[in-house]
Enzyme design. Sequence first.
Site, short mmCIF file in Angstrom:
data_model
loop_
_atom_site.label_atom_id
_atom_site.label_comp_id
_atom_site.label_asym_id
_atom_site.label_seq_id
_atom_site.Cartn_x
_atom_site.Cartn_y
_atom_site.Cartn_z
N LYS A 13 18.47 -6.83 -18.35
CA LYS A 13 18.59 -6.22 -17.01
C LYS A 13 19.85 -6.68 -16.30
O LYS A 13 20.61 -5.87 -15.78
CB LYS A 13 17.35 -6.59 -16.16
CG LYS A 13 16.02 -6.21 -16.80
CD LYS A 13 14.83 -6.58 -15.94
CE LYS A 13 14.63 -8.07 -15.70
NZ LYS A 13 14.25 -8.85 -16.89
N ARG A 87 8.07 -6.61 -9.26
CA ARG A 87 7.41 -7.22 -10.41
C ARG A 87 5.90 -7.17 -10.29
O ARG A 87 5.21 -7.64 -11.20
CB ARG A 87 7.83 -8.70 -10.49
CG ARG A 87 8.93 -8.99 -11.47
CD ARG A 87 9.29 -10.44 -11.25
NE ARG A 87 9.78 -11.10 -12.42
CZ ARG A 87 11.07 -11.28 -12.68
NH1 ARG A 87 11.99 -10.79 -11.90
NH2 ARG A 87 11.43 -11.97 -13.74
N ARG A 126 20.90 -18.08 -24.31
CA ARG A 126 21.68 -17.62 -23.15
C ARG A 126 22.36 -18.77 -22.41
O ARG A 126 21.81 -19.84 -22.24
CB ARG A 126 20.75 -16.90 -22.17
CG ARG A 126 21.45 -16.58 -20.85
CD ARG A 126 20.67 -15.66 -19.98
NE ARG A 126 19.35 -16.16 -19.65
CZ ARG A 126 18.45 -15.45 -18.98
NH1 ARG A 126 18.71 -14.22 -18.61
NH2 ARG A 126 17.28 -15.97 -18.71
N ARG A 160 19.79 -22.05 -17.90
CA ARG A 160 18.74 -22.04 -16.88
C ARG A 160 17.59 -22.97 -17.25
O ARG A 160 17.21 -23.07 -18.42
CB ARG A 160 18.21 -20.60 -16.71
CG ARG A 160 19.02 -19.82 -15.71
CD ARG A 160 18.71 -18.37 -15.69
NE ARG A 160 17.29 -18.02 -15.68
CZ ARG A 160 16.85 -16.77 -15.59
NH1 ARG A 160 17.72 -15.77 -15.49
NH2 ARG A 160 15.57 -16.51 -15.62
N ARG A 171 6.54 -16.77 -18.73
CA ARG A 171 7.24 -15.61 -18.15
C ARG A 171 6.79 -14.31 -18.83
O ARG A 171 6.60 -13.29 -18.17
CB ARG A 171 8.76 -15.80 -18.29
CG ARG A 171 9.31 -16.79 -17.29
CD ARG A 171 10.64 -17.36 -17.72
NE ARG A 171 11.74 -16.42 -17.72
CZ ARG A 171 12.92 -16.65 -18.31
NH1 ARG A 171 13.14 -17.79 -18.95
NH2 ARG A 171 13.87 -15.76 -18.25
P1 AP5 Z 1 20.03 -10.84 -19.53
O1 AP5 Z 1 20.87 -9.66 -19.19
O2 AP5 Z 1 20.31 -12.12 -18.83
O3 AP5 Z 1 18.48 -10.47 -19.45
P2 AP5 Z 1 17.52 -10.25 -18.21
O4 AP5 Z 1 16.65 -9.09 -18.53
O5 AP5 Z 1 18.32 -10.17 -16.94
O6 AP5 Z 1 16.66 -11.56 -18.31
P3 AP5 Z 1 16.22 -12.65 -17.23
O7 AP5 Z 1 15.76 -13.85 -18.02
O8 AP5 Z 1 17.29 -12.90 -16.22
O9 AP5 Z 1 15.03 -11.96 -16.58
P4 AP5 Z 1 13.86 -12.61 -15.90
O10 AP5 Z 1 13.20 -11.38 -15.43
O11 AP5 Z 1 13.03 -13.53 -16.68
O12 AP5 Z 1 14.55 -13.60 -14.82
P5 AP5 Z 1 14.86 -13.48 -13.28
O13 AP5 Z 1 16.13 -14.17 -13.04
O14 AP5 Z 1 14.69 -12.09 -12.80
O15 AP5 Z 1 20.15 -11.04 -21.12
C1 AP5 Z 1 19.50 -12.14 -21.77
C2 AP5 Z 1 20.40 -12.63 -22.93
O16 AP5 Z 1 20.47 -11.58 -23.91
C3 AP5 Z 1 21.84 -12.94 -22.53
O17 AP5 Z 1 22.28 -14.05 -23.26
C4 AP5 Z 1 22.63 -11.67 -22.92
O18 AP5 Z 1 23.98 -11.95 -23.24
C5 AP5 Z 1 21.84 -11.19 -24.13
N1 AP5 Z 1 21.84 -9.73 -24.26
C6 AP5 Z 1 21.71 -8.81 -23.26
N2 AP5 Z 1 21.73 -7.56 -23.77
C7 AP5 Z 1 21.86 -7.69 -25.12
C8 AP5 Z 1 21.94 -6.75 -26.21
N3 AP5 Z 1 21.88 -5.43 -26.02
N4 AP5 Z 1 22.05 -7.26 -27.47
C9 AP5 Z 1 22.12 -8.58 -27.70
N5 AP5 Z 1 22.08 -9.53 -26.70
C10 AP5 Z 1 21.94 -9.07 -25.43
O19 AP5 Z 1 13.66 -14.31 -12.66
C11 AP5 Z 1 13.57 -15.71 -12.83
C12 AP5 Z 1 12.35 -16.24 -12.06
O20 AP5 Z 1 12.48 -15.96 -10.64
C13 AP5 Z 1 11.01 -15.58 -12.43
O21 AP5 Z 1 10.42 -16.18 -13.57
C14 AP5 Z 1 10.20 -15.82 -11.15
O22 AP5 Z 1 9.78 -17.15 -11.04
C15 AP5 Z 1 11.24 -15.58 -10.06
N6 AP5 Z 1 11.32 -14.17 -9.64
C16 AP5 Z 1 12.42 -13.36 -9.73
N7 AP5 Z 1 12.15 -12.15 -9.23
C17 AP5 Z 1 10.85 -12.19 -8.80
C18 AP5 Z 1 9.99 -11.23 -8.21
N8 AP5 Z 1 10.42 -9.97 -7.95
N9 AP5 Z 1 8.71 -11.59 -7.92
C19 AP5 Z 1 8.29 -12.85 -8.15
N10 AP5 Z 1 9.04 -13.82 -8.72
C20 AP5 Z 1 10.33 -13.48 -9.05
#
Ligand code: AP5
Length: 214
Positions: A13, A87, A126, A160, A171
């Site tokens: 994402k 979410r 990552r 992270r 997660r």
């Molecule tokens: P990346 O693009 O970083 O993936 P992502 O989908 O953004 O993954 P996240 O881990 O950031 O999502 P998340 O939902 O767990 O975390 P968030 O920060 O939102 O890609 C991942 C890796 O893959 C990278 O190394 C990239 O280079 C690689 N990659 C990407 N595309 C690729 C491809 N096509 N092929 C190969 N490699 C590829 O949330 C963190 C925490 O915050 C949550 O756990 C929760 O505690 C809190 N939180 C955030 N939002 C909310 C909410 N709305 N409600 C409640 N709690 C929340």
Amino acid sequence: MNIILLGPPGAGKGTQARKLVDGRNMIQLSTGDMLRDARSSGTAMGQKVAAIMDAGELVTDEIVIGLIEEKLEGDHGGGFIFDGFPRTLEQADALNDILAKHDASLSHVVAMEVNDKALVQRITARSTCGNCGEVYNDITKPIPADEKCVNCGGSDFKRRADDNEESLRTRLMEYYKKTSPLIGYYHAKGQLVRVPGLGEIDDVAAGIADVLDG
Ligand code: AP5
């Protein structure tokens, strides 16, 4: 154009949102990034959510809805990319209300589909530029040999605290229990489009572009 990028942790994402920001002047609203910023600047809210995030659980709806509400008061640019929000069904309902208040709506909800094995591989490999947030991956997009970020030239790379196998298990469970029902929710509203998230980053971007331009 306002869109949601919906998918499990590691679906790509953030990677795809940054491409849309560069290519279409859209504004990325990542609640994960906002919460991490609050933590690193030491706000009371940041301190409150730190342990919850590290464990891989969801923070309260009230907190994240408040964060999004604030951002929608500002510049709308080429439209918003909601990354990691909503979410829960409560967050999805709140987003509808907030957008309606601004006479805005969602054009697409893009569900990025990636299997669990690939998610685990991606997350555990990552790292991120501590200066500009550019995302790297030990296997698919390694940090350059000169250890300078391709985007900003910075050399402070971070992993992270929640990118470990134990937090990731939580997660993923949170995603399947609380977030995946949004797929049915947006399908029923006729807004859901599924995009394969497993190919090369540019191929996934092309799939998303087809949806947005189609
Ligand atoms: P990346 O693009 O970083 O993936 P992502 O989908 O953004 O993954 P996240 O881990 O950031 O999502 P998340 O939902 O767990 O975390 P968030 O920060 O939102 O890609 C991942 C890796 O893959 C990278 O190394 C990239 O280079 C690689 N990659 C990407 N595309 C690729 C491809 N096509 N092929 C190969 N490699 C590829 O949330 C963190 C925490 O915050 C949550 O756990 C929760 O505690 C809190 N939180 C955030 N939002 C909310 C909410 N709305 N409600 C409640 N709690 C929340």
